[in-house]
Design an enzyme around this catalytic site. Sequence first.
Site, PDB file in Angstrom:
ATOM      1  CB  THR A  14      -0.932  -0.027   1.233  1.00 24.31           C
ATOM      2  OG1 THR A  14      -1.824  -1.115   1.071  1.00 24.31           O
ATOM      3  CG2 THR A  14      -1.730   1.239   1.399  1.00 24.31           C
ATOM      4  CB  THR A  95       0.376  -3.798   6.425  1.00 23.42           C
ATOM      5  OG1 THR A  95      -0.856  -3.855   5.705  1.00 23.42           O
ATOM      6  CG2 THR A  95       0.888  -2.374   6.474  1.00 23.42           C
ATOM      7  CG  ASP A  96      -2.521  -7.587   3.658  1.00 24.85           C
ATOM      8  OD1 ASP A  96      -2.842  -6.758   4.548  1.00 24.85           O
ATOM      9  OD2 ASP A  96      -3.183  -7.754   2.617  1.00 24.85           O
TER      10      ASP A  96
HETATM   11  N1  ASP Z   1      -2.790  -5.498   0.847  1.00 20.62           N
HETATM   12  C1  ASP Z   1      -1.742  -4.529   1.143  1.00 20.62           C
HETATM   13  C2  ASP Z   1      -0.416  -5.269   1.127  1.00 20.62           C
HETATM   14  O1  ASP Z   1      -0.177  -6.020   2.028  1.00 20.62           O
HETATM   15  C3  ASP Z   1      -1.998  -3.921   2.451  1.00 20.62           C
HETATM   16  C4  ASP Z   1      -0.987  -2.924   2.921  1.00 20.62           C
HETATM   17  O2  ASP Z   1       0.113  -2.807   2.438  1.00 20.62           O
HETATM   18  O3  ASP Z   1      -1.339  -2.198   3.896  1.00 20.62           O
HETATM   19  O4  ASP Z   1       0.357  -5.111   0.216  1.00 20.62           O
END
Ligand code: ASP
Length: 320
Positions: A14, A95-96
């Site tokens: 993200t 983050t995932d």
């Molecule tokens: N779906 C995204 C990822 O993990 C979520 C994020 O980065 O916050 O790439």
Amino acid sequence: MKNKKIVILGTGGTIAGTAAEAGDNLGYTAAQVGIGQLVAALPALTDSNCELLSEQVAQVDSKDMDFGIWRALAQRVAHWLAQDEVQGIVITHGTDTLEETAFFLQAVLDPAKPVVLTCAMRPATALAPDGPQNMLDAVAVASHAGARGVVAVCAGVIHGAVDVQKVHTYRLDAFSSGDAGPLGFVEEGRLRLLRNWPSAHAEQAQAAIKTIASSAVGQPWPRVEIVMNYAGADGRAVRALVADGVQGLVVAGTGNGALHHALEAVVLEAQAQGVRVVRATRCLEGRVLPKAGDVLPDSQGLSPVKARVALMLALLASDH
Ligand code: ASP
């Protein structure tokens, strides 16, 4: 002239995401902006006392993280860390699955220099994106004399690779280190440390970097799946996995790693047939405490997803 370097490796997420509308923090596409562009958009980064280099290793939404990217990332991190003038590495990541990549890198590299994963909960195009501050904080950690090991930096908090876990779907401060607590904080570019820098969790896993580096691209990694205990868990999913050739199972038990008697019977059968089984807990905090007579080994405090990585590395090392 700056004689130390920080290398910023981009993998997507993200933090590199874009949305059609600046006000949209949910309907965005992750992994769109290149790492060079992210760095260039943040002139304050040049205040760092180190020279900054950037390299795109991958460009994915981290929900799609895979072993090929892990292998490439481990190799690039090892390559840069071996250069004397490199003080530390920053990795931008979604983050995932950030906690899995952090644990993987710590287990296989146990770096003597800092490797700092950072991320964002809002896309780069947001009205108030969180990525830029996280990036500045990550560079502050990577430049810190004495920093070592793999850590995650998000919302001003520094987490160790072994403990960090994404615990919130939306808040900017989306990570926790559970019982262990954070390693420290970044405040206006300065570090306030509470604990020691991380060191490798499983010595056994150390051997894995050699096999990862030498294993052919595309060669499958050991198949390890996670199954959960819950009301009515009857073990049929485990039977299907064993029939399908699973090599390892992490069972996310209830409470202190407990399993429904029906699931337990099938898991014990799988273990007897040679499937490696590790017992973790689905509780967010605490760890499985071993007791006399346990037949299924516990995960040594690792969450189910990290226990899976540790088991894959152990199987990978024992295969070679
Ligand atoms: N779906 C995204 C990822 O993990 C979520 C994020 O980065 O916050 O790439």
